[in-house]
Design a protein around this motif. Structure first.
Motif, short mmCIF file in Angstrom:
data_model
loop_
_atom_site.label_atom_id
_atom_site.label_comp_id
_atom_site.label_asym_id
_atom_site.label_seq_id
_atom_site.Cartn_x
_atom_site.Cartn_y
_atom_site.Cartn_z
N ILE A 198 -45.01 2.30 -13.44
CA ILE A 198 -44.45 1.51 -12.34
C ILE A 198 -44.88 0.00 -12.70
O ILE A 198 -44.13 -0.77 -12.65
CB ILE A 198 -44.92 1.90 -10.99
CG1 ILE A 198 -44.20 3.31 -10.84
CG2 ILE A 198 -44.64 0.93 -10.01
CD1 ILE A 198 -44.87 4.05 -9.47
N ILE A 199 -45.96 -0.04 -13.07
CA ILE A 199 -46.59 -1.43 -13.62
C ILE A 199 -45.97 -1.92 -14.38
O ILE A 199 -45.42 -3.14 -14.59
CB ILE A 199 -47.97 -1.34 -13.74
CG1 ILE A 199 -48.99 -0.94 -12.63
CG2 ILE A 199 -48.58 -2.68 -14.04
CD1 ILE A 199 -50.36 -0.64 -12.82
N ILE A 200 -45.71 -1.41 -15.69
CA ILE A 200 -45.02 -2.05 -16.78
C ILE A 200 -43.30 -2.13 -16.32
O ILE A 200 -42.95 -3.22 -16.74
CB ILE A 200 -45.16 -0.83 -17.97
CG1 ILE A 200 -46.37 -0.68 -18.51
CG2 ILE A 200 -44.00 -1.21 -18.93
CD1 ILE A 200 -47.38 -1.60 -18.72
N LYS A 201 -42.79 -1.27 -15.58
CA LYS A 201 -41.48 -1.76 -15.07
C LYS A 201 -41.35 -2.97 -14.59
O LYS A 201 -40.34 -3.85 -14.64
CB LYS A 201 -40.90 -0.50 -14.24
CG LYS A 201 -40.36 0.63 -15.21
CD LYS A 201 -40.46 1.82 -14.33
CE LYS A 201 -39.32 1.73 -13.35
NZ LYS A 201 -38.92 3.01 -12.37
N HIS A 202 -42.29 -3.21 -13.39
CA HIS A 202 -42.43 -4.58 -13.08
C HIS A 202 -42.86 -5.60 -13.88
O HIS A 202 -42.11 -6.90 -13.65
CB HIS A 202 -43.51 -4.51 -11.75
CG HIS A 202 -42.78 -3.58 -10.57
ND1 HIS A 202 -42.05 -3.79 -9.77
CD2 HIS A 202 -43.33 -2.53 -9.88
CE1 HIS A 202 -41.66 -2.96 -8.72
NE2 HIS A 202 -42.79 -2.10 -8.95
N LEU A 203 -43.69 -5.35 -14.70
CA LEU A 203 -43.88 -6.40 -15.53
C LEU A 203 -42.90 -6.97 -16.55
O LEU A 203 -42.75 -7.99 -16.62
CB LEU A 203 -45.15 -5.76 -16.49
CG LEU A 203 -45.53 -6.84 -17.55
CD1 LEU A 203 -46.17 -7.91 -17.12
CD2 LEU A 203 -46.48 -5.98 -18.55
N ILE A 204 -41.98 -6.00 -17.16
CA ILE A 204 -41.02 -6.35 -17.60
C ILE A 204 -39.88 -7.37 -16.79
O ILE A 204 -39.65 -8.41 -17.50
CB ILE A 204 -40.11 -5.06 -18.23
CG1 ILE A 204 -40.94 -4.42 -19.37
CG2 ILE A 204 -38.85 -5.40 -19.06
CD1 ILE A 204 -40.45 -2.75 -19.49
N SER A 205 -39.67 -6.98 -15.73
CA SER A 205 -38.99 -7.77 -14.89
C SER A 205 -39.53 -9.13 -14.56
O SER A 205 -38.56 -10.13 -14.72
CB SER A 205 -38.53 -6.85 -13.64
OG SER A 205 -37.93 -5.55 -13.69
N ASN A 206 -40.63 -9.15 -14.50
CA ASN A 206 -41.24 -10.46 -14.07
C ASN A 206 -41.52 -11.28 -15.28
O ASN A 206 -41.34 -12.65 -15.31
CB ASN A 206 -42.75 -10.06 -13.49
CG ASN A 206 -42.47 -9.50 -12.16
OD1 ASN A 206 -41.62 -9.92 -11.41
ND2 ASN A 206 -43.77 -9.04 -11.76
N LEU A 207 -41.67 -10.88 -16.60
CA LEU A 207 -41.55 -11.47 -17.76
C LEU A 207 -40.28 -12.07 -18.06
O LEU A 207 -40.19 -13.39 -18.51
CB LEU A 207 -42.29 -10.56 -18.93
CG LEU A 207 -43.79 -10.08 -18.99
CD1 LEU A 207 -43.93 -9.11 -20.00
CD2 LEU A 207 -44.60 -11.35 -19.21
#
Length: 257
Positions: free
Chosen positions: A172-181
């Motif tokens: 879940i963290i990585i999914k949000h991270l990709i969007s924010n990057l």
């Protein structure tokens, strides 16, 4: 807008076997590209070429105006890379390994220290910063690899099956991270077999099969073109000539014989 990555007529052979058969692709700053295909389609080969690990290709790859054939060192400074299969220096601690990575990218030691501590804390590895990695689980090692790809704040992030071994919360963290990057203008080149995640995080989806691009567009564009309801259905329709559910039934029949 000029593409940040431009691939033209990309071919790659391993001996007599032609793996890439004329890939053409433009990727723009801030895009998340989901790059998918069956095993052996050429995904990881494409990734290794982009990262400068396979120089003996034919065609042209331009990254931020630089030619990969002649400017690979400058290009590597722009990239963060999480490989599908990687070997860590397991006798080192995360702090030692990430300090080495920071030195390779010529980061000031204080910058490396601050970034590693904050990234690993966010990934729930703060208490393991000075623990040797030969005691780590696969998921813990994957978190260190992800940190190593991000620590120099790259403009382009290449992820080849980055979720291998990760627990549900970290996914879940990585999914949000990709969007924010992507919102920050980073370009993400994301290879995965996990169709549901590719569908959710990708602005554009590129499907390759047998070394060729067979579909290229947003999820909605591909849905309109192919008439399928999910990315999984599109993938199966374009890459498999047989019924996949039928194959599952054949396995069960074989087990009962």
């Amino acid at each position: 807008m000029e593409p940040i990555i431009s691939i033209k007529n990309l071919y790659k052979n391993y001996g007599k076997k032609e793996v890439l058969k004329g890939i053409n692709l433009d990727i723009y700053p801030g895009q998340v590209i989901g790059y998918i295909g069956p095993n052996g389609a050429g995904k990881s080969t494409t990734v290794k070429i982009l990262c400068g690990l396979l120089p003996d290709y034919r065609g042209e790859v331009i990254i931020k105006g630089l030619n990969l054939k002649t400017d690979s060192i400058q290009i590597k400074r722009l990239l963060g890379y999480v490989p599908e299969l990687a070997e860590l220096y397991e006798v080192l601690t995360p702090a030692e390994f990430l300090s080495l990575v920071g030195d390779l990218y010529e980061l000031p030691p204080e910058t490396t220290k601050t970034r590693m501590e904050k990234i690993l804390a966010a990934l729930d590895l703060k208490d393991n910063l000075h623990q040797r990695m030969d005691t780590f689980s696969k998921g813990m090692k994957q978190k260190v690899l992800i940190a190593s790809a991000l620590i120099h704040n790259p403009e382009i992030i290449i992820l080849d099956e980055p979720l291998n071994g990760l627990d549900a919360n970290t996914v879940i963290i990585i999914k949000h991270l990709i969007s924010n990057l992507a919102k920050e203008g980073k370009t993400i080149f994301y290879c995965s077999h996990m169709m549901d995640i590719v569908e959710k995080v990708s602005e554009k989806i590129v499907l390759i099969n047998d070394g060729r691009v067979v579909a290229n567009g947003t999820f909605l564009e591909l849905k309109d073109q192919l008439g399928d309801k999910s990315l999984e259905q599109m993938f199966a329709g374009l890459t498999s000539g047989n019924s996949l559910s039928g194959a599952a039934e054949e396995i069960i029949l074989a087990m009962n014989q």
